[in-house]
Design a protein around this motif. Structure first.
Motif, PDB file in Angstrom:
ATOM      1  N   GLY A 150      35.043  36.057  44.855  1.00  0.00           N
ATOM      2  CA  GLY A 150      33.880  35.615  45.269  1.00  0.00           C
ATOM      3  C   GLY A 150      32.982  37.352  44.343  1.00  0.00           C
ATOM      4  N   ARG A 151      31.581  36.299  45.096  1.00  0.00           N
ATOM      5  CA  ARG A 151      30.746  37.182  44.457  1.00  0.00           C
ATOM      6  C   ARG A 151      29.954  38.207  45.746  1.00  0.00           C
ATOM      7  N   GLU A 152      30.413  37.546  46.419  1.00  0.00           N
ATOM      8  CA  GLU A 152      29.205  38.208  47.691  1.00  0.00           C
ATOM      9  C   GLU A 152      29.605  39.604  48.497  1.00  0.00           C
ATOM     10  N   SER A 160      30.985  41.904  51.313  1.00  0.00           N
ATOM     11  CA  SER A 160      32.251  42.265  52.018  1.00  0.00           C
ATOM     12  C   SER A 160      31.815  42.443  53.343  1.00  0.00           C
ATOM     13  N   LEU A 195      39.155  40.678  55.689  1.00  0.00           N
ATOM     14  CA  LEU A 195      38.773  39.267  55.323  1.00  0.00           C
ATOM     15  C   LEU A 195      39.117  38.225  53.674  1.00  0.00           C
ATOM     16  N   GLU A 229      39.761  34.504  54.730  1.00  0.00           N
ATOM     17  CA  GLU A 229      39.465  33.534  53.862  1.00  0.00           C
ATOM     18  C   GLU A 229      40.558  32.865  52.717  1.00  0.00           C
ATOM     19  N   PRO A 288      39.594  37.707  47.517  1.00  0.00           N
ATOM     20  CA  PRO A 288      38.315  38.049  48.110  1.00  0.00           C
ATOM     21  C   PRO A 288      36.715  38.093  47.728  1.00  0.00           C
ATOM     22  N   ARG A 289      36.016  39.141  48.282  1.00  0.00           N
ATOM     23  CA  ARG A 289      34.497  38.558  48.543  1.00  0.00           C
ATOM     24  C   ARG A 289      34.199  39.191  46.985  1.00  0.00           C
ATOM     25  N   ASN A 290      34.274  40.170  46.710  1.00  0.00           N
ATOM     26  CA  ASN A 290      33.797  40.290  45.559  1.00  0.00           C
ATOM     27  C   ASN A 290      35.090  41.261  44.608  1.00  0.00           C
ATOM     28  N   GLY A 316      39.496  42.414  45.101  1.00  0.00           N
ATOM     29  CA  GLY A 316      39.302  41.712  44.071  1.00  0.00           C
ATOM     30  C   GLY A 316      39.249  42.528  42.803  1.00  0.00           C
ATOM     31  N   CYS A 335      26.634  44.942  45.718  1.00  0.00           N
ATOM     32  CA  CYS A 335      28.527  44.873  45.837  1.00  0.00           C
ATOM     33  C   CYS A 335      29.029  46.376  45.183  1.00  0.00           C
TER      34      CYS A 335
END
Length: 319
Positions: free
Chosen positions: A102-104, A106, A115, A119, A123-125, A131, A252
């Motif tokens: 992802g690109r958000e 954490s 996470l 999820e 990975p969030r980012n 990530g 991030c």
């Protein structure tokens, strides 16, 4: 040199005549703050680094360089390597990468598994460890010698062929990286790792152990300040990558301390527990700073302070 002109520009044009004196002033001010953090003693090799060191290098988009302190001392870049592997992975697979990461922000520790499990293995980012391991896996699954490919890619960006893996630090990372082993196995178990776990982790530990100086780093991220253009590497497909990667660094790049950094400094940046931070002022300059003492988030204490002073004294925050 800069894209912004006039009283309504987003950031002020850098005064190059004043810059040497500004860097000297920053140096003198920040070294008075030694002793407020600790080196990353959980990584063998980094625990032995003299904590009271400081270096800073700034490179303008028209290739002028300004340095102060230990700007040419090589150190372990650690998580700053995640910035370069992200560039390389995007160069290899393009937008396909974002199907796996992802690109958000954490809001969690950089090596948290919470996470990732909740999820579905995405990975969030790309800058937290899970990530970054996925990003490294993209390279590992498509390269006969992935660690060497990363070494050569970084050396081509910096123009310094001595930017190579410190094998002693890499071995120490491998011997103590139990949480990263857990992360990689969880990623594999959830279907988000293509190569074998051992292959991807070997590459990941080695990339974090690459050594560079502040001058090397300021040169290596030149494309992020200069619309994808790099003085040292011409074959890199960096179009639009500056926009994408700078946005990710801004949101991030310093883990769960990124909000304070944006507030105080106001530049896209990426840190590493070796004590380095790189930052970008789009259209104007790149800057790298190194000071091994870390705060509780794993970011250089003096590095953050130096960058805050830089954007304050030069009025070059992007905000």
């Amino acid at each position: 040199m800069a894209n912004n002109t006039g009283d309504n520009s987003i950031n002020q044009i850098l005064d190059l005549d004043a810059l040497p004196m500004i860097l000297q002033q920053i140096h003198q001010e920040v070294i008075n703050e030694y002793g407020q953090g600790n080196v990353a003693d959980y990584i063998p090799g980094l625990a032995q680094v003299d904590p009271q060191q400081f270096g800073m290098a700034l490179r303008t988009v028209d290739e002028q360089e300004f340095t102060v302190g230990a700007a040419d001392t090589a150190f372990s870049i650690q998580s700053i390597s995640k910035l370069f592997t992200l560039m390389l992975a995007l160069d290899i697979v393009g937008e396909e990468l974002w199907q796996r990461v992802g690109r958000e922000p954490s809001g969690m520790r950089f090596n948290s598994l919470v996470l990732l499990d909740s999820e579905g293995g995405i990975p969030r980012n790309p800058f937290i460890n899970d990530g970054a391991i996925v990003v490294t896996d993209v390279i590992a699954a498509r390269s006969a010698a992935p660690a060497r490919r990363i070494e050569e890619f970084i050396a081509s960006l910096s123009g310094n062929d001595s930017n190579r893996i410190d094998q002693q630090i890499a071995a120490g990372e491998q011997a103590t990286g139990f949480r990263n082993v857990a992360i990689a196995n969880l990623l594999k178990g959830m279907g988000n790792l293509e190569a074998e776990v051992e292959q991807t982790l070997d590459c990941y530990f080695k990339q974090c152990a690459i050594t560079m100086s502040c001058r090397d780093l300021a040169r290596a991220i030149e494309c992020l300040a200069n619309r994808g253009k790099s003085h040292f590497k011409s074959s890199f497909h960096a179009e639009k990558m500056d926009k994408r990667i700078n946005s990710l660094m801004l949101t991030c790049g310093l883990y769960d301390a990124v909000g304070n950094f944006a507030y105080n400094v106001g530049l896209p940046a990426k840190s590493g527990v070796g004590g380095g931070i790189v930052a970008v002022c789009p259209g104007q300059y790149t800057v790298a700073v190194w000071a091994p003492e870390l705060d509780r988030y794993g970011n250089s204490v003096l590095g953050q302070l130096a960058l805050e002073k830089l954007t304050s004294y030069t009025h070059t925050s992007i905000f």
